[in-house]
Write a protein that holds these residues in place. Sequence first.
Motif, PDB file in Angstrom:
ATOM      1  N   UNK A 192      29.736-106.979  -6.646  1.00 16.43           N
ATOM      2  CA  UNK A 192      28.603-106.099  -6.398  1.00 16.43           C
ATOM      3  C   UNK A 192      29.061-104.652  -6.194  1.00 16.43           C
ATOM      4  N   UNK A 193      30.301-104.463  -5.753  1.00 14.62           N
ATOM      5  CA  UNK A 193      30.768-103.091  -5.489  1.00 14.62           C
ATOM      6  C   UNK A 193      31.680-102.585  -6.601  1.00 14.62           C
ATOM      7  N   UNK A 194      31.453-103.071  -7.825  1.00 13.61           N
ATOM      8  CA  UNK A 194      32.351-102.682  -8.915  1.00 13.61           C
ATOM      9  C   UNK A 194      32.212-101.189  -9.243  1.00 13.61           C
ATOM     10  N   UNK A 195      33.331-100.554  -9.576  1.00 12.69           N
ATOM     11  CA  UNK A 195      33.314 -99.144  -9.967  1.00 12.69           C
ATOM     12  C   UNK A 195      34.345 -98.919 -11.074  1.00 12.69           C
ATOM     13  N   UNK A 196      34.448 -97.673 -11.547  1.00 12.55           N
ATOM     14  CA  UNK A 196      35.300 -97.389 -12.705  1.00 12.55           C
ATOM     15  C   UNK A 196      36.755 -97.776 -12.445  1.00 12.55           C
ATOM     16  N   UNK A 197      37.233 -97.527 -11.221  1.00 12.32           N
ATOM     17  CA  UNK A 197      38.645 -97.795 -10.919  1.00 12.32           C
ATOM     18  C   UNK A 197      39.020 -99.262 -11.080  1.00 12.32           C
ATOM     19  N   UNK A 198      38.019-100.152 -11.086  1.00 11.66           N
ATOM     20  CA  UNK A 198      38.289-101.595 -11.155  1.00 11.66           C
ATOM     21  C   UNK A 198      38.839-102.018 -12.508  1.00 11.66           C
ATOM     22  N   UNK A 199      38.830-101.084 -13.494  1.00  8.10           N
ATOM     23  CA  UNK A 199      39.400-101.407 -14.800  1.00  8.10           C
ATOM     24  C   UNK A 199      40.904-101.579 -14.727  1.00  8.10           C
ATOM     25  N   UNK A 200      41.501-101.026 -13.661  1.00 10.03           N
ATOM     26  CA  UNK A 200      42.937-101.189 -13.450  1.00 10.03           C
ATOM     27  C   UNK A 200      43.134-102.299 -12.431  1.00 10.03           C
ATOM     28  N   UNK A 201      44.163-103.111 -12.616  1.00 11.20           N
ATOM     29  CA  UNK A 201      44.454-104.171 -11.662  1.00 11.20           C
ATOM     30  C   UNK A 201      44.820-103.562 -10.303  1.00 11.20           C
ATOM     31  N   UNK A 202      44.068-103.873  -9.239  1.00 11.61           N
ATOM     32  CA  UNK A 202      44.387-103.288  -7.943  1.00 11.61           C
ATOM     33  C   UNK A 202      45.690-103.861  -7.372  1.00 11.61           C
ATOM     34  N   UNK A 203      46.413-103.048  -6.626  1.00  8.87           N
ATOM     35  CA  UNK A 203      47.676-103.476  -6.029  1.00  8.87           C
ATOM     36  C   UNK A 203      47.373-104.302  -4.777  1.00  8.87           C
ATOM     37  N   UNK A 204      48.183-105.322  -4.535  1.00  8.98           N
ATOM     38  CA  UNK A 204      48.028-106.164  -3.351  1.00  8.98           C
ATOM     39  C   UNK A 204      48.768-105.468  -2.217  1.00  8.98           C
ATOM     40  N   UNK A 205      48.033-104.867  -1.289  1.00  9.67           N
ATOM     41  CA  UNK A 205      48.719-104.083  -0.255  1.00  9.67           C
ATOM     42  C   UNK A 205      48.219-104.410   1.143  1.00  9.67           C
ATOM     43  N   UNK A 206      49.041-104.040   2.135  1.00 11.52           N
ATOM     44  CA  UNK A 206      48.702-104.326   3.529  1.00 11.52           C
ATOM     45  C   UNK A 206      47.627-103.388   4.014  1.00 11.52           C
ATOM     46  N   UNK A 207      46.742-103.942   4.820  1.00 18.58           N
ATOM     47  CA  UNK A 207      45.738-103.120   5.486  1.00 18.58           C
ATOM     48  C   UNK A 207      45.514-103.778   6.842  1.00 18.58           C
ATOM     49  N   UNK A 208      46.015-103.138   7.901  1.00 20.82           N
ATOM     50  CA  UNK A 208      46.006-103.787   9.205  1.00 20.82           C
ATOM     51  C   UNK A 208      46.828-105.058   9.103  1.00 20.82           C
ATOM     52  N   UNK A 209      46.313-106.168   9.604  1.00 20.88           N
ATOM     53  CA  UNK A 209      47.061-107.421   9.468  1.00 20.88           C
ATOM     54  C   UNK A 209      46.629-108.218   8.242  1.00 20.88           C
ATOM     55  N   UNK A 210      45.776-107.628   7.393  1.00 20.87           N
ATOM     56  CA  UNK A 210      45.408-108.268   6.136  1.00 20.87           C
ATOM     57  C   UNK A 210      46.313-107.758   5.035  1.00 20.87           C
ATOM     58  N   UNK A 211      46.313-108.519   3.935  1.00 20.84           N
ATOM     59  CA  UNK A 211      46.787-107.964   2.675  1.00 20.84           C
ATOM     60  C   UNK A 211      45.646-108.169   1.703  1.00 20.84           C
ATOM     61  N   UNK A 212      45.329-107.157   0.944  1.00 17.58           N
ATOM     62  CA  UNK A 212      44.163-107.280   0.085  1.00 17.58           C
ATOM     63  C   UNK A 212      44.393-106.543  -1.233  1.00 17.58           C
ATOM     64  N   UNK A 213      43.849-107.104  -2.303  1.00 18.37           N
ATOM     65  CA  UNK A 213      43.957-106.475  -3.617  1.00 18.37           C
ATOM     66  C   UNK A 213      42.570-106.002  -4.033  1.00 18.37           C
ATOM     67  N   UNK A 214      42.209-104.776  -3.612  1.00 19.12           N
ATOM     68  CA  UNK A 214      40.896-104.241  -3.977  1.00 19.12           C
ATOM     69  C   UNK A 214      40.946-102.726  -3.860  1.00 19.12           C
ATOM     70  N   UNK A 215      40.315-102.046  -4.825  1.00 17.11           N
ATOM     71  CA  UNK A 215      40.368-100.576  -4.819  1.00 17.11           C
ATOM     72  C   UNK A 215      39.639 -99.979  -3.606  1.00 17.11           C
ATOM     73  N   UNK A 216      38.746-100.749  -3.006  1.00 13.80           N
ATOM     74  CA  UNK A 216      38.026-100.233  -1.848  1.00 13.80           C
ATOM     75  C   UNK A 216      38.981 -99.916  -0.702  1.00 13.80           C
ATOM     76  N   UNK A 217      40.149-100.547  -0.726  1.00 16.50           N
ATOM     77  CA  UNK A 217      41.098-100.358   0.380  1.00 16.50           C
ATOM     78  C   UNK A 217      42.386 -99.721  -0.112  1.00 16.50           C
ATOM     79  N   UNK A 218      42.337 -99.065  -1.270  1.00 15.93           N
ATOM     80  CA  UNK A 218      43.551 -98.475  -1.824  1.00 15.93           C
ATOM     81  C   UNK A 218      43.951 -97.227  -1.028  1.00 15.93           C
TER      82      UNK A 218
END
Lengths: 311, 315
Positions: free
Chosen positions: B289-315
């Motif tokens: 539902x939150x798709x945007x132009x940047x999603x055409x690139x594979x998002x990097x799996x990165x740390x955010x707090x104690x999570x790791x997440x692969x999404x441009x929303x948290x890049x």
Amino acid sequence: MTMLLQANELARTYTVGSGGKLRAVDDVSLALARGEALALVGESGCGKSTLGRLLMGFDRPDRGQVIFEGQDLATLSTKAMRVLRGRLQMVFQDSGSAFNPRWTIGQALAEPFRIHKRPWSRQSLTALLERVGLSPAFYDRYPAALSGGQRQRLNIARAIALAPQLIVADEPVSALDVSVQAQIINLLRDLQADLDLACLFISHDLAVVRQIADRMAVMYLGGIVEEGETLSVLAVPFHPYTRALVDAVPQPGKPLGAPLQGDVPSPLSPPPGCRFHTRCPIAQPRCAAERPALIHVGDGRKVACHYPLAS
Amino acid sequence: MGSKALLSLRDLRLEHPRAGVLLDGVSLTLERGQILGVVGESGSGKSLTGLSVLGLHPAGRLTGTMMFDGQDLTHFTAREWQGFRGRRAAMIFQDPMSAFLPVRRIGAQIEEQIRLHLPLSRREARARVVSLLGRMGVPSPERTAERYPHELSGGLRQRAMIAMALSCDPELLIADEPTTALDVTVQAQILVLLREIGARDASVMLITHDMGVVAQSCTHVAVLYAGVVIESGPVEAILKTPLHPYTQALLRAIPPLSGPRPDRLPVIEGAPPAPNARPSGCVFAPRCASVEARCQMRPVFRSRGNHQVACVLYA
């Protein structure tokens, strides 16, 4: 109020290989009003599917009667039963084996009309596809082209094709993934409201039951131990078995309680007295001697327990 | 990631010659004493991830690293795998009936596995079988060891299979949908047992489709979608504040067992991509539902707090 479907003191015993008697359904009475959604809940072997088959007239009870719209199913001729089938449909868990792989989806949908000699057209069948959220483009394709969720939609489309009054659905969503399951649950609820369809859901999943059924009946070893309005039964169970079932559902944010010990006893030799007393955490000597009857306890609730849990 | 990691998968990718890309960037870490839930829907690659750790994945090109206690499993020879499977890591499956040979007694089958890996006499091995079955909560273990698989109930068979898996003290137990075929009351018993095992015997990788099971038995969780780990972290954090839109949608789609009953359940429209028609960017983008132009690139799996997440929303 006249009931759409009524079961009176049904019993069905099967003789198994070694001559043992398996009491699959033991003295069960149940009623379903027009447009109502009732769920039969229980673990494997509790008799819920057998009860469903008896209610559909697929199998004859040894004792008791099933009355659908005032007619006793046992007294109907094969021909009269066939006419009735159009108003009484079933949806199974495994939608993969429900379709002939060599028939197109259009042919599969036309089958009920052909059997019951009712008119149909390509237009009415594609409308049916759209009714359950499938693209009309599937009409000329084969069931193999469908995903599990889409196949279950097609299964439902075929069940509602002849505008039945009652659908019996045996574990309709348990083979599906969570996200797809949610879609099918929503579809079933929509259809039920729009078509004023009565539904009997057979399920082991309490969260699903809570979402689709107005009323629920909990079965254990062939008998109903508790019955009532779904939200109220799940919020405040009266029978210790219902309590244990609710507590055993793993849920986010709720610690797992001490589980029930042991397994369900064999239906070939059910325990005397209350069927549940061998696993019941609050069993008393009386429970081993005397079988509790399913009695009204107010608010449309019924429970079969000598010592029902206090609300 | 401390040095305590027992198992660490980095960018695991499995390409099947015909079926296409089955795993596409599976990164996860399991530290000693943890119970890691690997959760996803059918076809997400969760079972394949478990099988890969034991070298049992279907033939295909496997790239990335699989570090187990300092060794890279991807370079193992057939002989090394033999000493590894059952001894250092073991697996249990959904259907214990097909894991046991139907014509041999339960005890004899567990004994065989013990004697294959450990220098024990037959009598010592038998004593170990009985004590193992007892520890797994099997009533009258001596008698049960003499039974054939079909004579046991589903719950007891699952306990016997867990006993067999733990028979050589493996450091890692991989459990693939161990409770899916069981009734809820029996499932609750097995989940309690798995938690005890995690605290006492071995680290556990619990593969499941059921977020409720994860919530109650796991310390950590990795969420898989279409062959990609899209989010991971401690269980409470993921359940309380899921970051990835897929994790959020997945949790919302579970019908609640208490509180108000929603008129409609929120759903994720569409279906996961087929392995041979995967989007080049974020795998969840076509349904997000939150798709945007940047999603055409594979998002990097990165740390955010104690999570790791692969999404441009948290890049």
